[in-house]
Enzyme design. Structure first.
Site: not given
Ligand code: IFM
Length: 453
Positions: A88, A132, A177, A303, A305, A357
């Site tokens: 990606r 991005h 995002e 994504n 985290y 991600e």
């Protein structure tokens, strides 16, 4: 979670994933490419932002980054050596269309041709992100994402990329995002373009989502072969206590960070409670916009985290648990990923869903040619197990991609925060596989063995 710690050994964990699952590693253009002013590339808003005094923690920029443009062939070998199914990456819009409209830059397009062809030649699928974050500065000078005209410019850019590369791509993501672009870039101002206005930020969200929907329609009308979707950064939100005010705060925080994007994409409407909360800062929406935004997607990328703990008074995010934190100060909480996926599956009609991600920044050092990143290895194992658990409970998970292939430019944090499973020495540009990369490679071998390939 039903997976016990012993199941984190590669063969046991790998056995939870079907043969058609997609494993990958991810990067983005501005964070790795360098060659910021070469071969006709135009200036991006991040090129400009990095030059503002105090904008980047270590006063660095993306001029050289990982020098990926000049090291393409060896980086492709590196990617292939991991045994991943997909890579990606993102296209730098100003590298291929320097002013964001009008003339295309053949040298920039040729670079991405070589990248895509090089992946396919090595048996790795090409998973391309259009935006991005590195918007051409020329478009920012005309209002950027706050201007409705940028929507049409983006659709034109998307069509140009598909014309050139679309026959060889497995996936095209419109935006990475949108929350970060809007809120960090236009409300808080800590990211490019450094604007501080909530009303502007909300208009930016609307234009990003509208351009996403219209791009999907245009790409399909042009005969898209790749799967089309968007990537959202989502964290599960928990109230700090069961006090009604903390519960209400958690609902609002979730509304602003998650439902504000998911509801328009999947239901064609902004959530009423967040609209009421925004009042005069709510975006201007024209007739027909919401239906365009809700254009069917082939996939959703997530994504993730960490998690968010909300409280009605005091600091925005509560860190109470004593759980380990990454170098970014983000709590390591794999159960949150399972919770997030189950909640999304419950509340929305999910298409095939990818973790696009996931990973962590840890203070890695090369010692005797080795990087012993046990923290990151454990992080990846436990989060992959969290995905397995969500799948077991019925969430339509289709893939998982590690952030990141290699250490890179971590935006306003500069180069000090290292997310790679491959270490980068920024003086020599030497790449060294960390223990986490060796583990991931072994895990993928175990998965391939389990499926008999
Ligand atoms: O490095 C970023 C990436 O560009 C977008 N998602 C989060 C990562 C870590 O902060």
């Amino acid at each position: 979670m039903s997976l016990n710690p012993n199941a984190l050994a590669s063969p046991d964990l790998a056995a939870h994933f079907p043969p058609d699952f997609t494993w990958g590693v991810a990067t983005s253009a501005f964070q790795i490419e360098g060659a910021a002013f070469e071969d006709g590339k135009g200036e991006s808003i991040w090129d400009r932002f990095c030059r503002q005094p105090g904008a980047i923690a270590d006063a660095s920029n993306g001029d050289v980054a990982c020098d990926h443009v000049h090291r393409l062939e060896s980086d492709l070998d590196l990617i292939a050596s991991l045994g991943v199914c997909t890579y990606r990456f993102s296209v730098s819009w100003p590298r291929v269309q320097p002013l964001g409209s009008g003339a295309w830059n053949e040298k920039g397009l040729a670079f991405y041709d070589r990248l895509v062809d090089g992946l396919l030649a090595r048996g790795v699928r090409a998973n391309l992100t259009l935006n991005h974050w590195d918007l051409p500065q020329a478009l920012q000078d005309r209002g950027g994402w706050a201007a409705r005209d940028t929507v049409a410019r983006f659709v034109d850019y998307a069509q140009g990329i598909q014309r050139r590369l679309g026959d060889r791509l497995s996936a095209i993501t419109t935006h990475n995002e949108p929350w970060v672009i809007a809120v960090l870039g236009h409300e808080q101002g800590g990211f490019a373009p450094g604007i501080k206005s909530r009303a502007t930020a909300m208009q930016v969200v609307h234009h990003l989502l509208l351009s996403h929907g219209l791009a999907l329609q245009a790409l399909r009308a042009d005969g898209a072969k790749a799967d089309l979707g968007i990537v959202l950064n989502l964290s599960p939100t928990y109230p700090a206590s069961d006090k009604p005010e903390d519960v209400a705060q958690a609902h609002l925080d979730d509304g602003r960070s998650s439902r504000w994007f998911l509801d328009p994409l999947f239901r064609g409407e902004y959530p009423a409670d967040v609209l009421a909360h925004l009042g005069a800062d709510a975006p201007v929406v024209q007739a027909g916009d919401m239906a365009h935004i809700a254009t069917r997607m082939d996939f959703l990328g997530i994504n993730n985290y960490s998690r968010h703990i909300a409280q009605a008074s005091g600091p925005f995010d509560v860190k109470t648990s004593g759980l380990p934190l990454t170098e970014m100060g983000w709590e390591v909480y794999p159960q949150g990923l399972t919770d997030l996926l189950l909640r999304l599956h419950r509340d929305y009609p999910l298409p095939p869903t990818y973790i696009t991600e996931n990973g962590g920044a840890f203070p890695d050092v090369v010692t005797d040619g080795q990087v012993h990143d046990a923290d990151r290895t454990r992080y990846l194992q436990t989060h992959i197990a969290a995905v397995a658990e969500a799948m077991r409970q019925g969430v339509p998970m289709a893939g998982y991609m590690v952030w990141s292939l290699m250490d890179n430019f971590e935006w306003s944090s500069g180069y000090a925060k290292r997310f790679g499973i491959v270490h980068v020495d920024y003086t020599t540009q030497a790449r060294t596989l960390k223990v986490s990369a060796h583990w991931y490679r072994g895990f993928l071998q175990a998965w391939r063995a389990a499926k008999g390939a």
